[in-house]
Design a protein around this motif. Structure first.
Motif, PDB file in Angstrom:
ATOM      1  N   TYR A  58       0.856  -1.190   0.000  1.00  0.00           N
ATOM      2  CA  TYR A  58       0.000   0.000   0.000  1.00  0.00           C
ATOM      3  C   TYR A  58       0.888   1.234   0.000  1.00  0.00           C
ATOM      4  O   TYR A  58       1.936   1.268   0.662  1.00  0.00           O
ATOM      5  CB  TYR A  58      -0.896   0.013   1.244  1.00  0.00           C
ATOM      6  CG  TYR A  58      -1.742   1.268   1.364  1.00  0.00           C
ATOM      7  CD1 TYR A  58      -2.977   1.359   0.728  1.00  0.00           C
ATOM      8  CD2 TYR A  58      -1.292   2.366   2.094  1.00  0.00           C
ATOM      9  CE1 TYR A  58      -3.752   2.505   0.814  1.00  0.00           C
ATOM     10  CE2 TYR A  58      -2.056   3.521   2.190  1.00  0.00           C
ATOM     11  CZ  TYR A  58      -3.279   3.589   1.549  1.00  0.00           C
ATOM     12  OH  TYR A  58      -4.042   4.732   1.626  1.00  0.00           O
ATOM     13  N   SER A  59       0.465   2.255  -0.731  1.00  0.00           N
ATOM     14  CA  SER A  59       1.144   3.549  -0.646  1.00  0.00           C
ATOM     15  C   SER A  59       0.083   4.635  -0.668  1.00  0.00           C
ATOM     16  O   SER A  59      -0.966   4.490  -1.309  1.00  0.00           O
ATOM     17  CB  SER A  59       2.122   3.742  -1.807  1.00  0.00           C
ATOM     18  OG  SER A  59       1.453   3.693  -3.047  1.00  0.00           O
ATOM     19  N   GLY A  60       0.340   5.705   0.067  1.00  0.00           N
ATOM     20  CA  GLY A  60      -0.646   6.760   0.142  1.00  0.00           C
ATOM     21  C   GLY A  60      -0.137   7.963   0.888  1.00  0.00           C
ATOM     22  O   GLY A  60       1.015   8.009   1.365  1.00  0.00           O
ATOM     23  N   THR A  85       3.977  11.144   1.299  1.00  0.00           N
ATOM     24  CA  THR A  85       3.483   9.938   0.639  1.00  0.00           C
ATOM     25  C   THR A  85       4.445   8.801   0.966  1.00  0.00           C
ATOM     26  O   THR A  85       5.653   8.902   0.677  1.00  0.00           O
ATOM     27  CB  THR A  85       3.385  10.133  -0.882  1.00  0.00           C
ATOM     28  OG1 THR A  85       2.434  11.163  -1.156  1.00  0.00           O
ATOM     29  CG2 THR A  85       2.932   8.840  -1.566  1.00  0.00           C
ATOM     30  N   LEU A  86       3.934   7.767   1.599  1.00  0.00           N
ATOM     31  CA  LEU A  86       4.768   6.672   2.078  1.00  0.00           C
ATOM     32  C   LEU A  86       4.278   5.341   1.513  1.00  0.00           C
ATOM     33  O   LEU A  86       3.102   5.184   1.165  1.00  0.00           O
ATOM     34  CB  LEU A  86       4.735   6.602   3.606  1.00  0.00           C
ATOM     35  CG  LEU A  86       5.235   7.833   4.372  1.00  0.00           C
ATOM     36  CD1 LEU A  86       5.059   7.611   5.873  1.00  0.00           C
ATOM     37  CD2 LEU A  86       6.699   8.109   4.041  1.00  0.00           C
ATOM     38  N   ALA A  87       5.192   4.391   1.416  1.00  0.00           N
ATOM     39  CA  ALA A  87       4.870   3.047   0.948  1.00  0.00           C
ATOM     40  C   ALA A  87       5.011   2.068   2.113  1.00  0.00           C
ATOM     41  O   ALA A  87       5.953   2.159   2.913  1.00  0.00           O
ATOM     42  CB  ALA A  87       5.799   2.643  -0.196  1.00  0.00           C
ATOM     43  N   LEU A  88       4.055   1.145   2.204  1.00  0.00           N
ATOM     44  CA  LEU A  88       4.019   0.163   3.289  1.00  0.00           C
ATOM     45  C   LEU A  88       4.024  -1.253   2.727  1.00  0.00           C
ATOM     46  O   LEU A  88       3.516  -1.513   1.636  1.00  0.00           O
ATOM     47  CB  LEU A  88       2.752   0.346   4.133  1.00  0.00           C
ATOM     48  CG  LEU A  88       2.510   1.700   4.781  1.00  0.00           C
ATOM     49  CD1 LEU A  88       1.112   1.735   5.395  1.00  0.00           C
ATOM     50  CD2 LEU A  88       3.571   1.994   5.842  1.00  0.00           C
ATOM     51  N   THR A  89       4.574  -2.163   3.499  1.00  0.00           N
ATOM     52  CA  THR A  89       4.504  -3.581   3.164  1.00  0.00           C
ATOM     53  C   THR A  89       4.269  -4.372   4.444  1.00  0.00           C
ATOM     54  O   THR A  89       4.272  -3.800   5.548  1.00  0.00           O
ATOM     55  CB  THR A  89       5.789  -4.054   2.460  1.00  0.00           C
ATOM     56  OG1 THR A  89       5.588  -5.374   1.951  1.00  0.00           O
ATOM     57  CG2 THR A  89       6.983  -4.046   3.418  1.00  0.00           C
ATOM     58  N   ALA A  90       4.047  -5.667   4.300  1.00  0.00           N
ATOM     59  CA  ALA A  90       3.849  -6.555   5.453  1.00  0.00           C
ATOM     60  C   ALA A  90       4.316  -7.945   5.069  1.00  0.00           C
ATOM     61  O   ALA A  90       4.218  -8.351   3.895  1.00  0.00           O
ATOM     62  CB  ALA A  90       2.379  -6.582   5.874  1.00  0.00           C
ATOM     63  N   GLU A  91       4.837  -8.667   6.030  1.00  0.00           N
ATOM     64  CA  GLU A  91       5.282 -10.029   5.770  1.00  0.00           C
ATOM     65  C   GLU A  91       4.087 -10.897   5.371  1.00  0.00           C
ATOM     66  O   GLU A  91       2.994 -10.747   5.938  1.00  0.00           O
ATOM     67  CB  GLU A  91       5.942 -10.622   7.021  1.00  0.00           C
ATOM     68  CG  GLU A  91       7.259  -9.964   7.400  1.00  0.00           C
ATOM     69  CD  GLU A  91       8.326 -10.168   6.337  1.00  0.00           C
ATOM     70  OE1 GLU A  91       8.351 -11.268   5.730  1.00  0.00           O
ATOM     71  OE2 GLU A  91       9.108  -9.219   6.093  1.00  0.00           O
ATOM     72  N   PRO A  92       4.249 -11.786   4.391  1.00  0.00           N
ATOM     73  CA  PRO A  92       3.137 -12.642   3.960  1.00  0.00           C
ATOM     74  C   PRO A  92       2.494 -13.428   5.102  1.00  0.00           C
ATOM     75  O   PRO A  92       1.284 -13.686   5.086  1.00  0.00           O
ATOM     76  CB  PRO A  92       3.796 -13.585   2.945  1.00  0.00           C
ATOM     77  CG  PRO A  92       4.953 -12.805   2.414  1.00  0.00           C
ATOM     78  CD  PRO A  92       5.461 -11.999   3.580  1.00  0.00           C
TER      79      PRO A  92
END
Length: 364
Positions: free
Chosen positions: A297-299, A339-346
């Motif tokens: 996600y980024s926003g 504006t930032l980008a996010l990730t998460a471990e599967p």
């Protein structure tokens, strides 16, 4: 102490059904917490167990005996209410022993029971005080002591901490947890709207919604493996983020193209039947991390809340989705309006198809 078994329990007021098909087995020595939104029937269910509300259908067993029509005083239960309901003109000793006086328990035996309960609750120094000389937490302990001296089969707690301020609520919650450790065989049923109380006190949590039980499990079961979107959003603060998308790759790891433009990878096995299915991707705020690589996600960060140990980032809603919340450890002062980008471990990504969880491996 005793177990409590509810079989197909229902409750109606006239033509209005408020609870239906409640099946629950509470084992001896458990502390089970009922949680749910306002109006879900958690206090009504507790009052039916107590005998203060008539059961419309099904059977209720305490210690192996059906008690549907048994008067409250004969059920072997003791209840602690939101209100302390202490007699202001009586001392702590007299308040705790009042039920024993009514039952005509010999004075020597009654005094011994009160002394033992006071020691358990660390109230011995206050036995000769009036309630007005006690703090709110101490008064609630007296109310609990009044229940303990009766030596009931089952203890029922109806939001006992709701009248306390925040600091006293924390202190008294710890005291109740310690009390349970000192009484390992005691069967306790506890109603609260506060999920922190539920998560920290319960052996098992019963989540009520839609006139029935949405899920039953240990606190970490509900947190790590919610069975549906309601439980996923109800357990955890801030609640789990849900983002819509379409499954584009199946197998041992499922890939979802999100409507917001990101890509989610979930350690959840799927097969070709799921390919192209519309799902909701769930990520808890605390499972997000910042990334410079491929983003889930980024926003745009609308505003932040710096709480010291963590910082909450609130992202502006976009593409018809509700705003995303991320909880990052430490202090992040400069992220507002970025504006930032996010990730998460599967392993920390959830998938919901038609509101129901696609099972994923539980945390080791």
């Amino acid at each position: 102490m005793a177990n409590v078994k509810l079989t197909d329990i229902s409750k109606s007021y006239g033509g209005t059904e408020v609870l239906k098909n409640i099946d629950l087995d509470i084992r001896q020595g458990e502390l089970v917490v009922f949680v749910g939104p306002s109006g879900c029937g958690k206090s009504t269910l507790l009052r039916m167990i107590a005998g203060l509300e008539k059961i419309s259908g099904g059977t209720l067993e305490i210690d192996g005996s059906v008690v549907n029509d048994t008067p409250p005083a004969q059920r072997g239960i003791a209840m602690v209410f939101q209100s302390y309901a202490l007699y202001p003109h009586m001392t702590v000793r007299e308040n705790m022993g009042f039920a024993l006086d009514i039952a005509k328990v010999p004075r020597v035996d009654a005094d011994a029971k009160v002394a033992k309960a006071a020691e358990t609750l660390q109230l011995t120094p206050y036995l000769d005080r009036l309630p007005k000389a006690l703090s709110g937490g101490q008064r609630q302990r007296v109310a609990i002591g009044r229940a303990i001296v009766r030596d009931p089969k089952v203890y029922l707690f109806d939001e006992p901490l709701s009248n306390l301020d925040a600091a006293l609520r924390v202190a008294t919650r710890i005291e109740i947890a310690q009390l349970k450790e000192r009484m390992p065989d005691a069967t306790m049923i506890y109603v609260t709207h506060d999920q922190v109380e539920a998560m920290t006190l319960a052996d098992r949590i019963v989540v009520l919604a839609g006139k029935g039980i949405s899920q039953v499990g240990t606190p970490l079961d509900l947190y790590d493996a919610p069975e549906n979107e309601f439980v996923a959003r109800f357990i955890g603060s801030p609640s789990m983020n849900l983002m819509s998308g379409t499954i584009t790759q199946t197998g041992t790891e499922t890939v979802v193209a999100l409507d917001t433009g990101g890509t989610a990878r979930a350690a959840i096995p799927t097969d070709d039947r799921h390919l192209g299915a519309k799902v909701n991707v769930g990520v808890r705020p605390e499972d997000f991390t910042l990334t410079d690589g491929p983003a889930l996600y980024s926003g745009h960060v609308d505003y932040t809340e710096a709480l010291g140990e963590v910082t909450l980032l609130y992202f502006a809603p976009e593409n018809g989705e509700s705003g995303i919340v991320a909880k990052l450890p430490g202090t992040h002062r400069n992220h507002r309006r970025q504006t930032l980008a996010l990730t998460a471990e599967p392993e920390r990504v959830h998938l919901f198809l038609d509101g129901v969880s696609l099972k994923r491996p539980r945390r080791p």
